[in-house]
Design a protein around this motif. Structure first.
Motif, PDB file in Angstrom:
ATOM      1  N   UNK A   2       0.828  -1.205   0.000  1.00 61.19           N
ATOM      2  CA  UNK A   2       0.000   0.000   0.000  1.00 61.19           C
ATOM      3  C   UNK A   2       0.867   1.262   0.000  1.00 61.19           C
ATOM      4  N   UNK A   3       1.954   1.219   0.753  1.00 61.36           N
ATOM      5  CA  UNK A   3       2.853   2.374   0.818  1.00 61.36           C
ATOM      6  C   UNK A   3       3.504   2.592  -0.548  1.00 61.36           C
ATOM      7  N   UNK A   4       3.925   1.502  -1.194  1.00 60.00           N
ATOM      8  CA  UNK A   4       4.535   1.603  -2.522  1.00 60.00           C
ATOM      9  C   UNK A   4       3.533   2.185  -3.523  1.00 60.00           C
ATOM     10  N   UNK A   7       3.180   5.930  -3.082  1.00 61.64           N
ATOM     11  CA  UNK A   7       4.276   6.721  -3.629  1.00 61.64           C
ATOM     12  C   UNK A   7       4.338   6.668  -5.155  1.00 61.64           C
ATOM     13  N   UNK A   8       3.718   5.672  -5.771  1.00 67.91           N
ATOM     14  CA  UNK A   8       3.674   5.569  -7.237  1.00 67.91           C
ATOM     15  C   UNK A   8       2.421   6.213  -7.819  1.00 67.91           C
ATOM     16  N   UNK A   9       1.580   6.744  -6.982  1.00 69.48           N
ATOM     17  CA  UNK A   9       0.274   7.237  -7.396  1.00 69.48           C
ATOM     18  C   UNK A   9       0.350   8.544  -8.183  1.00 69.48           C
ATOM     19  N   UNK A  10      -0.430   8.607  -9.258  1.00 69.35           N
ATOM     20  CA  UNK A  10      -0.548   9.859 -10.005  1.00 69.35           C
ATOM     21  C   UNK A  10      -1.404  10.858  -9.237  1.00 69.35           C
ATOM     22  N   UNK A  11      -2.279  10.355  -8.365  1.00 59.85           N
ATOM     23  CA  UNK A  11      -3.049  11.255  -7.498  1.00 59.85           C
ATOM     24  C   UNK A  11      -2.102  12.038  -6.594  1.00 59.85           C
ATOM     25  N   UNK A  12      -1.145  11.335  -6.010  1.00 60.46           N
ATOM     26  CA  UNK A  12      -0.156  11.992  -5.155  1.00 60.46           C
ATOM     27  C   UNK A  12       0.607  13.047  -5.950  1.00 60.46           C
ATOM     28  N   UNK A  76      10.629  11.914  -4.999  1.00 58.55           N
ATOM     29  CA  UNK A  76      10.404  10.524  -4.568  1.00 58.55           C
ATOM     30  C   UNK A  76       9.321   9.882  -5.435  1.00 58.55           C
ATOM     31  N   UNK A  77       8.255  10.633  -5.721  1.00 59.27           N
ATOM     32  CA  UNK A  77       7.173  10.121  -6.562  1.00 59.27           C
ATOM     33  C   UNK A  77       7.681   9.792  -7.965  1.00 59.27           C
ATOM     34  N   UNK A  84       8.538   1.601 -10.880  1.00 58.01           N
ATOM     35  CA  UNK A  84       7.312   0.823 -11.081  1.00 58.01           C
ATOM     36  C   UNK A  84       7.055   0.548 -12.568  1.00 58.01           C
ATOM     37  N   UNK A  85       7.378   1.505 -13.445  1.00 63.89           N
ATOM     38  CA  UNK A  85       7.112   1.352 -14.879  1.00 63.89           C
ATOM     39  C   UNK A  85       8.195   0.558 -15.616  1.00 63.89           C
ATOM     40  N   UNK A  86       9.363   0.419 -15.028  1.00 66.75           N
ATOM     41  CA  UNK A  86      10.500  -0.210 -15.708  1.00 66.75           C
ATOM     42  C   UNK A  86      10.177  -1.587 -16.302  1.00 66.75           C
ATOM     43  N   UNK A  87       9.603  -2.530 -15.547  1.00 69.88           N
ATOM     44  CA  UNK A  87       9.346  -3.849 -16.137  1.00 69.88           C
ATOM     45  C   UNK A  87       8.414  -3.789 -17.360  1.00 69.88           C
ATOM     46  N   UNK A  88       7.403  -2.928 -17.318  1.00 70.75           N
ATOM     47  CA  UNK A  88       6.489  -2.806 -18.460  1.00 70.75           C
ATOM     48  C   UNK A  88       7.207  -2.253 -19.684  1.00 70.75           C
TER      49      UNK A  88
END
Length: 184
Positions: A2-4, A7-12, A76-77, A84-88
């Motif tokens: 949830x924390x990850x 921090x990856x959220x576009x809302x944030x 940080x975001x 988060x996007x690297x594997x895709x």
């Protein structure tokens, strides 16, 4: 997890960019201590207003802890989103395009589908044209259909990381400038 995701959220990112924009507006309209001439703040604002602005960090906004925190959180975001996007992006860049389904092929950004009668003649012309303009295509037969596949833009998936790196460098410079006071 949830924390990850947080921090990856576009809302944030949206919230942080909004707060950062509002902060910059405040810093643009309120006289900053390091830009003010001696006595200018006292002439422009009452003692009570100066006390409130000082408490909120508005008269030295770009060095205030909360502004530095917003900039650091945006950094940080961006880093978390990049990880988060690297594997895709790796999967998109290096997967085998020639085996895509008909529906997936139709969703490609540049795709042409030609009904042909003389397959050998058309294939020779297409291969020669593609080789001249782009690169030699891969010849693949899938379900009785011939596909000539060219993927010239594989590395374009990684362009976003150059932009993110640039942003991180700017944010680090902003935070170091705010903490150390060194500019330039």
């Amino acid at each position: 997890e949830k924390i990850w995701k947080f921090f990856c959220s576009l809302k944030l990112l949206g919230i942080l960019l909004t707060l950062g924009s509002i902060s910059v507006l405040i810093g643009s309209f309120i006289i900053q201590r390091n830009n003010a001439q001696e006595g200018q703040l006292e002439l422009a604002y009452s003692a009570e207003t100066l006390r409130i602005f000082g408490y909120l960090g508005f008269i030295d906004l770009y060095h205030s802890a909360w502004f530095v925190f917003i900039i650091a959180m945006i950094g940080v975001n961006v880093i978390c989103c990049s990880i988060d996007m690297w594997p895709r992006h790796v999967k998109k860049a290096f997967h085998d395009d020639s085996k895509l389904s008909v529906m997936a092929m139709r969703n490609q950004p540049v795709m042409a589908e030609l009904p042909i009668t003389d397959l050998n003649k058309i294939e020779t012309l297409l291969v020669a044209g593609l080789k001249t303009w782009v690169q030699a295509p891969e010849r693949v037969e899938v379900g009785g259909a011939l596909r000539l596949v060219v993927n010239k833009m594989r590395l374009a998936h990684f362009g976003v990381y150059i932009v993110h790196l640039g942003l991180i460098i700017v944010f680090i410079g902003g935070v170091v400038g705010s903490i150390d006071g060194y500019e330039g």
